[in-house]
Design a protein around this motif. Structure first.
Motif, PDB file in Angstrom:
ATOM      1  N   ARG A  52      37.751  44.013  76.043  1.00  0.00           N
ATOM      2  CA  ARG A  52      36.813  43.463  75.066  1.00  0.00           C
ATOM      3  C   ARG A  52      37.128  42.051  74.610  1.00  0.00           C
ATOM      4  NH1 ARG A  52      36.447  48.618  70.951  1.00  0.00           N
ATOM      5  NH2 ARG A  52      35.872  50.154  72.528  1.00  0.00           N
ATOM      6  N   GLY A  53      38.373  41.634  74.786  1.00  0.00           N
ATOM      7  CA  GLY A  53      38.802  40.360  74.249  1.00  0.00           C
ATOM      8  C   GLY A  53      39.374  40.533  72.853  1.00  0.00           C
ATOM      9  N   TYR A  54      40.038  39.490  72.392  1.00  0.00           N
ATOM     10  CA  TYR A  54      40.702  39.541  71.097  1.00  0.00           C
ATOM     11  C   TYR A  54      39.699  39.752  69.963  1.00  0.00           C
ATOM     12  CZ  TYR A  54      43.308  38.136  66.981  1.00  0.00           C
ATOM     13  OH  TYR A  54      43.885  38.113  65.735  1.00  0.00           O
ATOM     14  N   ALA A  55      38.664  38.931  69.922  1.00  0.00           N
ATOM     15  CA  ALA A  55      37.727  38.953  68.795  1.00  0.00           C
ATOM     16  C   ALA A  55      36.982  40.275  68.667  1.00  0.00           C
ATOM     17  CB  ALA A  55      36.733  37.803  68.919  1.00  0.00           C
ATOM     18  N   ALA A  56      36.663  40.904  69.780  1.00  0.00           N
ATOM     19  CA  ALA A  56      35.868  42.139  69.747  1.00  0.00           C
ATOM     20  C   ALA A  56      36.716  43.407  69.633  1.00  0.00           C
ATOM     21  CB  ALA A  56      34.989  42.219  70.996  1.00  0.00           C
ATOM     22  N   VAL A  90      41.442  30.834  90.426  1.00  0.00           N
ATOM     23  CA  VAL A  90      41.139  31.519  91.687  1.00  0.00           C
ATOM     24  C   VAL A  90      40.404  32.835  91.407  1.00  0.00           C
ATOM     25  CG1 VAL A  90      42.170  32.700  93.684  1.00  0.00           C
ATOM     26  CG2 VAL A  90      42.955  30.418  93.035  1.00  0.00           C
ATOM     27  N   GLY A  91      40.750  33.493  90.329  1.00  0.00           N
ATOM     28  CA  GLY A  91      40.094  34.748  89.970  1.00  0.00           C
ATOM     29  C   GLY A  91      38.600  34.606  89.723  1.00  0.00           C
ATOM     30  N   ILE A 141      50.008  38.199  90.698  1.00  0.00           N
ATOM     31  CA  ILE A 141      49.929  38.715  89.330  1.00  0.00           C
ATOM     32  C   ILE A 141      48.499  38.621  88.813  1.00  0.00           C
ATOM     33  CG2 ILE A 141      50.640  38.282  86.942  1.00  0.00           C
ATOM     34  CD1 ILE A 141      53.346  37.235  88.212  1.00  0.00           C
ATOM     35  N   GLN A 142      47.898  37.457  88.944  1.00  0.00           N
ATOM     36  CA  GLN A 142      46.581  37.231  88.358  1.00  0.00           C
ATOM     37  C   GLN A 142      45.460  37.980  89.060  1.00  0.00           C
ATOM     38  OE1 GLN A 142      46.112  33.019  88.147  1.00  0.00           O
ATOM     39  NE2 GLN A 142      47.375  32.878  86.335  1.00  0.00           N
ATOM     40  N   THR A 158      47.785  39.781  82.419  1.00  0.00           N
ATOM     41  CA  THR A 158      48.224  38.417  82.138  1.00  0.00           C
ATOM     42  C   THR A 158      47.066  37.441  82.017  1.00  0.00           C
ATOM     43  OG1 THR A 158      50.284  38.880  83.284  1.00  0.00           O
ATOM     44  CG2 THR A 158      49.775  36.578  82.883  1.00  0.00           C
ATOM     45  N   LEU A 159      46.227  37.364  83.034  1.00  0.00           N
ATOM     46  CA  LEU A 159      45.141  36.383  83.012  1.00  0.00           C
ATOM     47  C   LEU A 159      44.128  36.648  81.896  1.00  0.00           C
ATOM     48  CD1 LEU A 159      44.188  33.799  84.327  1.00  0.00           C
ATOM     49  CD2 LEU A 159      42.881  35.165  85.935  1.00  0.00           C
ATOM     50  N   PRO A 160      43.663  37.890  81.706  1.00  0.00           N
ATOM     51  CA  PRO A 160      42.723  38.090  80.587  1.00  0.00           C
ATOM     52  C   PRO A 160      43.304  37.695  79.238  1.00  0.00           C
ATOM     53  CG  PRO A 160      42.689  39.987  82.047  1.00  0.00           C
ATOM     54  CD  PRO A 160      43.819  39.103  82.505  1.00  0.00           C
ATOM     55  N   LEU A 161      44.580  37.966  79.020  1.00  0.00           N
ATOM     56  CA  LEU A 161      45.186  37.583  77.747  1.00  0.00           C
ATOM     57  C   LEU A 161      45.285  36.068  77.624  1.00  0.00           C
ATOM     58  CD1 LEU A 161      48.061  40.195  77.328  1.00  0.00           C
ATOM     59  CD2 LEU A 161      45.843  40.161  76.193  1.00  0.00           C
ATOM     60  N   MET A 162      45.628  35.402  78.717  1.00  0.00           N
ATOM     61  CA  MET A 162      45.755  33.951  78.679  1.00  0.00           C
ATOM     62  C   MET A 162      44.401  33.276  78.467  1.00  0.00           C
ATOM     63  SD  MET A 162      48.591  33.271  81.641  1.00  0.00           S
ATOM     64  CE  MET A 162      48.559  31.502  81.478  1.00  0.00           C
TER      65      MET A 162
END
Length: 183
Positions: free
Chosen positions: A19-23, A156-157, A90-91, A98-102
């Motif tokens: 959902r992401g941080y805000a949601a 790249v993702g 990793i990504q 890792t990537l979604p958090l970054m």
């Protein structure tokens, strides 16, 4: 760390990715692990502290994997390629957080963003050192070279589809292109 705290961390990580941080709310996290608000705060101080802990753990784990991959090589180009390939592994792993958090940096409060950036700066020092060891042409700016490489690796993702090329093939090709332009 108690099993319940581990469950809270795992649930929060999954929700932040989905959902992401805000949601993502503390209530959502509590519901996912079957805890009411007061009980949840026994395991974590705040959503910000929880996100920071998960983010920092993911970044440190990624850095450790990259350092291990790099350690197997002595040639500076091989070291950078090992770092790039490992970063893509990793990504592009569908299970990786890792990537979604970054990518959620713009959604967090400014004070939290500053702390996340400090962790990322530490991670980027690894690539700064790898690029500094390269025999780059004198007319190339090593800082810009590193930033362009990391930007490319981080995106790249956006276009990657499983089954076409492996992360190792993509990483090797990216480094082949970057090396071609650098020597």
């Amino acid at each position: 760390m108690s099993p319940r705290t581990r469950a809270v961390l795992a649930a929060a990580a999954a929700l932040f990715v989905e959902r992401g941080y805000a949601a993502t709310s503390m209530r959502d996290i509590g519901e996912r692990v079957g805890l009411l608000g007061g009980s949840l705060y026994h395991h974590v101080r705040s959503k910000e502290a929880l996100f920071l802990r998960i983010h920092d753990t993911a970044i440190r784990a990624a850095e450790a994997r990259i350092r291990a991959a790099v350690a197997a090589h002595t040639d500076p180009w091989d070291r950078l390629e090992a770092a790039a390939v490992t970063m893509l592994d990793i990504q592009l792993d569908p299970q990786s957080i890792t990537l979604p958090l970054m990518n959620d940096l713009r959604a967090v409060p400014p004070a939290l963003a500053e702390r996340l950036i400090a962790t990322r700066d530490g991670f980027e020092r690894l690539f700064k050192d790898l690029v500094a060891a390269l025999p780059l042409r004198d007319d190339l700016n090593p800082a810009l070279y590193r930033l362009l490489l990391l930007t490319l690796l981080n995106h790249v993702g956006d276009w990657y589809r499983q089954g076409k090329s492996t992360p190792a093939e993509i990483g090797a090709e990216i480094l082949r292109l970057f090396r071609h332009e650098a020597e």
